[in-house]
Design an enzyme around this catalytic site. Structure first.
Site, PDB file in Angstrom:
ATOM      1  N   HIS A 156       0.821  -1.223   0.000  1.00  0.00           N
ATOM      2  CA  HIS A 156       0.000   0.000   0.000  1.00  0.00           C
ATOM      3  C   HIS A 156       0.848   1.264   0.000  1.00  0.00           C
ATOM      4  CE1 HIS A 156      -4.052  -1.756   0.614  1.00  0.00           C
ATOM      5  NE2 HIS A 156      -3.319  -2.792   0.991  1.00  0.00           N
ATOM      6  N   ASP A 368       3.493   9.346  -0.662  1.00  0.00           N
ATOM      7  CA  ASP A 368       2.296   8.590  -0.286  1.00  0.00           C
ATOM      8  C   ASP A 368       2.076   7.508  -1.323  1.00  0.00           C
ATOM      9  OD1 ASP A 368       0.044   8.036   1.268  1.00  0.00           O
ATOM     10  OD2 ASP A 368      -0.508  10.150   1.397  1.00  0.00           O
TER      11      ASP A 368
END
Ligand code: ADQ
Length: 486
Positions: A156, A368
């Protein structure tokens, strides 16, 4: 149909109406309900005595299997190697990496122990999908326990460039462990490229690029497939939540307190990767250099603390408190507070409604993996009068949301200019950008993400690496396009 087994560090809390959190939890839970299966992971408990036991809870076709972690395991596996070593390194913060070989040993030990707990619950044709950086050695552990099932892994968070990954002392072991999965998924193409680069240049492996970009990898005596699978949201569901909350109390309170001023909105976990200090300073620069915006706009930052037992997180919290206090002290007036800095968690429905009431979504992480807040902000907008997304080029979401104002979070002046442009953007341009991004979000929603990954995983042969996903198998002429093969 094979059962699906999801393995993640934490099992999302599920209430009657479904998961409380968005994105991943909703997408994965929907798949589990369809195929039947199990979600296995840490319960979040740290029992002080006794040996932790698995707790099984049935909800229709889905079994939730959770287990506690002893204090030493929590300290070494979760707090230590996962969050003080891997998290900073994978977010390009080699300066914050803390490494302790005992913690790494604990990380491997807990992975092996968790795998042993799972093995008796498995059936032969189960498809196993492991999530995130806490569980990189999980396939190796299952294989040494004799498990032959298909095992996929999805990361992720970003996968760092080799020169950054080298800062983690057991980098080679980690990549070897990843190569024990049948399929490894990344959020974006740059993450996939970074992984392939390590495999070829540091591990002496080979990478074949198949015609549609899928990488077939041979390294450490293993064969696997890797690809990018950008995670999405359900944009229409977020839009409905946002519309339903339009006249709710939180939005009424926000509007009555702001007396018609514009709102810039940010929502994050309080994490040093999210670029909060730079973001606060760019808002200050906006007030400095665009004096006409003073007393016309407030910036609302919602950021509940996480991992508060780590020094780097205490540090970022103190810095932000100092910055928000300083900037408010500098510009506030009796009737205007420039920055609202709120340390609370809000429900999805409330966040969606607040996004819709905001003129600018301000999402500027330093790094991110994806950033679902950016996708949720766009989804929540009023199609007739949408707000503008200001988005960091270092969020995975920037690869898809090209209708945002893309910024470099280290360029404070550039971010201030983008905020000024967002606050004054004409309706026609706001609508065109919104429509462009909404089309992309619908095309790649969270079920597309999940189905692509599971399709590729289930099409891999029974035993690891014996066959490629059928949809991606090279054929005839296409073989000529193979690159990077060594
Ligand atoms: P996170 O780092 O947690 O996730 P993000 O994707 O922004 O980051 O958020 C995940 C979910 O948490 C979103 O649904 C969001 O609405 C919610 N959330 C965030 N802050 C919140 C708050 N203050 N209050 C309530 N809810 C909040 C990791 C990776 C990301 C990746 C996701 C999913 O770091 O890059 O997008 O996993 O793959």
């Amino acid at each position: 149909m094979s059962r699906l087994i999801i393995v993640s560090n934490r099992v999302a809390p599920i209430s009657e109406g479904g998961p409380a959190a968005g994105g991943l939890a909703v997408g994965v839970y929907d798949a589990l309900k369809e195929t039947g299966g199990m979600w296995f992971g840490w319960s979040g408990d740290v029992p002080t005595s006794g040996q932790p036991q698995i707790r099984l809870e049935e909800r229709g076709p889905v079994t939730f299997a959770t287990i506690g972690l002893l204090r030493r395991d929590y300290d070494q596996y979760y707090r230590g190697f996962s969050n003080a070593t891997l998290w900073p390194a994978f977010h390009y913060r080699a300066d914050l990496v803390q490494y302790d070989r005992h913690e790494y040993a604990g990380y491997c030990r807990v992975n092996a122990w968790l795998a042993q707990q799972l093995v008796p619950l498995l059936r032969d044709d189960d498809v196993i999908w492991v999530h995130d950086y806490h569980l990189i050695p999980f396939a190796q552990a299952l294989r040494s326990a004799g498990v032959k099932n298909r095992i996929g892994f999805f990361l992720h968070i970003p996968f760092p460039a080799s020169q950054v990954l080298l800062a983690v002392p057991p980098h080679r072991d980690l990549v070897e462990a990843l190569c024990a999965f049948d399929l490894v998924g990344f959020q974006t193409k740059p993450d996939l490229r970074a992984f392939c680069d390590y495999v070829v240049n540091e591990a002496g492996g080979t990478v074949e690029r198949l015609p549609d970009g899928v990488a077939r990898i041979e390294a450490f005596g293993q064969t696997l497939v890797a690809n990018d699978y950008p995670i999405g949201v359900y944009p229409d569901e977020v839009a409905e939540l946002a519309k339903a909350g339009e006249r709710g109390k939180p939005v009424r309170t926000l509007k009555s307190t702001l007396h018609g001023r514009k709102v810039i909105m940010s929502v994050d976990r309080l994490d040093y990767s999210k670029g909060l200090v730079e973001r606060f300073r760019a808002f200050e620069r906006l007030l400095d250099q665009h004096a006409s915006e003073r007393n016309k706009v407030s910036f609302v930052q919602i950021a509940p603390p996480t991992r508060a037992d780590l020094h780097a997180y205490q540090d970022i919290r103190l810095k932000l408190e100092a910055e928000s206090g300083r900037i408010n002290g500098r510009f506030a007036e009796l009737d205007w507070t420039p920055i609202w800095y709120i340390h609370r968690q809000y429900e999805r429905a409330v966040l969606a409604a607040l996004f819709r009431a905001s003129h600018v979504g301000y999402v500027t992480p330093l790094r991110d993996g994806m950033n679902l807040v950016a996708k949720e902000y766009v989804s929540a907008q009023d199609p007739e009068n949408p707000g503008v997304l200001v988005l960091s080029r270092f969020a995975g979401a920037a690869q898809e949301l090209t209708g945002a104002l893309i910024v470099n979070p280290l360029d404070i002046d550039g971010m201030a200019d983008a905020l000024a442009a967002a606050l004054t953007m004409p309706l026609a341009e706001r609508m065109a950008r919104y429509q462009d991004m909404m089309a992309q979000l619908r095309e790649n929603n969270v079920s597309v993400w999940r189905d692509r990954f599971l399709r590729d995983l289930t099409q891999i042969g029974e035993r690891r690496g014996v066959a490629l996903p059928v949809a991606h198998a090279p054929q005839g002429e296409a073989r000529g396009q193979v690159q990077d093969a060594r």
